[in-house]
Design a protein around this motif. Sequence first.
Motif, mmCIF file in Angstrom:
data_model
loop_
_atom_site.group_PDB
_atom_site.id
_atom_site.type_symbol
_atom_site.label_atom_id
_atom_site.label_comp_id
_atom_site.label_asym_id
_atom_site.label_seq_id
_atom_site.Cartn_x
_atom_site.Cartn_y
_atom_site.Cartn_z
ATOM 1 N N ARG A 132 0.696 -1.614 0.158
ATOM 2 C CA ARG A 132 0.019 -0.086 -0.071
ATOM 3 C C ARG A 132 1.062 0.951 -0.368
ATOM 4 O O ARG A 132 0.170 2.349 -0.721
ATOM 5 N N GLU A 137 -0.510 4.817 -1.190
ATOM 6 C CA GLU A 137 -1.196 4.718 -0.161
ATOM 7 C C GLU A 137 -1.822 4.923 1.338
ATOM 8 O O GLU A 137 -0.522 4.758 1.955
ATOM 9 N N CYS A 139 -2.153 4.845 4.484
ATOM 10 C CA CYS A 139 -2.523 3.247 5.547
ATOM 11 C C CYS A 139 -2.372 3.651 7.151
ATOM 12 O O CYS A 139 -1.485 4.454 7.741
ATOM 13 N N GLU A 346 -6.576 3.310 3.825
ATOM 14 C CA GLU A 346 -6.479 1.999 3.691
ATOM 15 C C GLU A 346 -6.157 1.522 5.401
ATOM 16 O O GLU A 346 -6.143 2.051 5.704
#
Length: 989
Positions: A132, A137, A139, A346
Amino acid sequence: MSELTDSGSGASADAAEPSARALLREALAGDGEAQSASGSEGQSPSGNRASPGDSRTQSGDSEAQRASGSRAKPDDDAPAVEFDPETVPLPDADVLDRLSPPVRRWWVSRFAAYVGENGGLFTPPQRGAIPRVDDGENCLVAAPTGSGKTLAAFTAVLDDLFAREGAGELENSVYCLYVSPLKSLANDIERNLEAPLDGIAAEIAAEGEPDSDDDSHPDPGVRQAIRHGDTSEADRRAMLEETPHVLNTTPETLAILLNAPRFREKLRTVEYVVVDEIHALAGNKRGTHLSMSLERLTELAEGSPTRIGCSATVEPLDEVADFLVGRERVAGEVGDADGFAPRDREIVDARFGREFDLQLRTPAADPIHTDDSVVTDRFYDALHELISDHENTLVFANSRSGAERTLRELRERFDYDESDSGCHHGSLGETQRTRIEEGLKAGTLDVVTTSTSLELGIDMPHLDLVVQVGSPKSVAALLQRVGRAGHSPGETVEGRVFALDRDELVECAAMLSRAEEGFVDGVSIPEGAADVAAQHVYGMAINRVRPDREVREVLRRAHPYHEFGTDEYERLMRYLTGDHEGLAERNVYPKVWRDANDPPDGQHHHEEYPVGETLVGKRGRLARVIYMTNVGTIPDSFGCDVVTRDGEPVGTLDENYLDTLAPGDVFALGGERFAFRYRRGSKVYADRTDERPTVPMWYAERLPLSGDLAAEVLAFQADLLDRLERGGPPAVRAWLRELPIDGNSVRAITRTYDEQVAYAGAESVSTPSRLAVEEVLDRDAYKRRFHVHATYGRRFNEGLSRLVAAECAARTDAEPTVAVADRGFSLALPLNRKVDVTGILRDLDPETVGEDLRVALRGTDLLQRYFRIDATRSLMILKRYKGYEKSAAEQQVSAETLLSLAEGLDDFAVIEETYRELLEDRLDAPRLRAVAERIAAGDLGVVDRTVDSPTPLAFGLATLVDSDAVLAGDESTALREFHARVRAAIDDS
């Protein structure tokens, strides 16, 4: 992908690189590198702890040091790897594929021996987070201590930075920020990152000279450094010349760097932000401050940095993740009314990937009739035995004094001294704390006692047992503390909880039961803190003149301000622009100006903005200095001199303790008892008294029972009552034996509730659907006492007790004495004053609870102190100005002179924030409203009992003095008298 697929087949793998299995085979070959590395935390791959004398147990002190970049030498005594490298499943080889060849080789060479324990090449948080982060992303990584969170957060970052360094694309600026709540944690991460930096650099160097036997460490090329309040001026200047690519810092220092004219330019390149131990920040104003800094950083940076949050114990995951990432403008109907929505993120939830061995113990099955000396002796004998059976033991007490006394008792009773034992807490000097931390890292200390200071921070690779003395007041705190042990993949986390106070037995039993089920208490995030907003708006105005709409937008992007509406913003700006009468006369001056942009021929025209646009800028020539020297949220505190009202000096009380006192409350000091009357500035006025203390001295030190755990205790009591009704004490004992608690705890809990029900009935016990109140007529003391069994946590009970006490005073024209605890509160009035406490509770109006509590707070010392803190945070009172530093006591005097003015101003931001913080964050008004709503709806019944003597569950409330058994309670006689009355009543019935 198949379990046996090699990483070399992945699309991102270098065609010339060996497969994951080939790398694994090579790492486990004859040179013994990975095998010897596996012993560096005192843990073999099979899970057996190496002996203290084994040199491998001393070779490293953390996950990253186990992963040292230096080439390990062959070790004939290295533990055997208990898996076949040819057939072991590699389900996460695709994660390895994402890494560049040198990072890939370094990873496998360092962690190959742990493949069997991890179920692959990576631990669960690593296999969840690395892809990730690699994909950019945001997270949140929730995983136990010792499960590899640090490398989960940093591996993809370091892989990216080394690739850029190899391509000559790294500038002399910061690319990754690591933010932690503790300077010691930042220091530890700095040390831990040295290993992967050196190791990856060695792999890169080996690519150019594959046959070299040179063991020297090449310059990694990727730099890291630490910067916080203790960083020297010389080191700060050096960072401008040679800037770290990874900067470890604290929330306060980040806020300063954002306004540092030269260094802030170094932050424009930041692409990654790692927030460690995010649970320790999200629930307080330090976290609010950080969330604003991150939005200002996002505004400054060339793109929105990837945010990675890490925590071992955090809940609710969704809200904490939203807190981490903040918000952004979105198109369409996705956002709120103003077009904002949380950024994409995430969640990597690997929290329950470790085995826990937890047990509750108590030294006596009959704690009332067992002498205190016997309880104390049994406890220390048991503690010594546990320490002797383990390599390193960490003992948490619930107060700093308790931690010190525990160590002193151990040294006096057994053969411990400074060479093998120590104490660690925030009041000790840095030299002492550093010595203890180094001893824990090296494994040279058999036992260390502490309060809360070692919940977070340094790795303790040799720690194999955590002992908790008394309830830590939340499952999250328990798991955080116990999780310090077994700091290696595959190790079982061993923790022992000693309940030396009978009132904590059920609380601890419920805690361990829920912990085994995976329950974690939730974090409550403060919302709309105007004092923190004032600091950041001032900081933004200092950096440059900007449109007012931009200022508000940055605020709204921070999660704690997602509901900061127009009214709140206008109130804030009225304060900052000085739009209130009387402030200037009290030396409170405007911080910013806010006005429409002048035409081109006007005095205040800013050509980069349209004419008529509302702009904001700083006011005052010393604005930057004021901001830089007063920024932050951690309040100063001071000791107050206690004197009698005829002027006799008595001693000193910490002001945190004074928060808990109301006029008439009794406290013990210097072996005497005093009734608190009032405070003026830094002086407390009191009268000697023979009354019993109503607020124990440890009260301000100990954490309050979390509201979520309190709800679990209520549910636990309901389950226990159900079994008691259906099967009597044998059914209760059989149920309790299924829990991780010892035989003494089983017998003590069963006896307490059996006697409670036999004496006062099942309805005398509070449950999720019932609030129990008992009234005791104490004719000997000429007191009418009410014990309200409100198991909702101390914050809730402090708020509820203030409401009930205010109403009792209004109805009886007498000021009640109040004592507050986690599981309820007691209220005492003269015997000739009759009042219906149960009726007051039933008549609570959910619509007016907040306003009623606000009225009850007026004129209190609690309000005065919090106003000082919030006025200082708001820069209404300056701690530092023109070289002079104003002490906390001086700040308090200033606050008292400003408070009456502030309360008289219409909609004044600082006083409104003071009440908001007190009601919502300190006194749990939201839960108060919820409980009042349930009572009004009939979902929560309020039942009362009149008894001749306190019931067993009210013994603690009736004798509310120091119940920290490490300090040895002195209320045994009273408890035995209460119990004798209860037994006599039961026997006569």
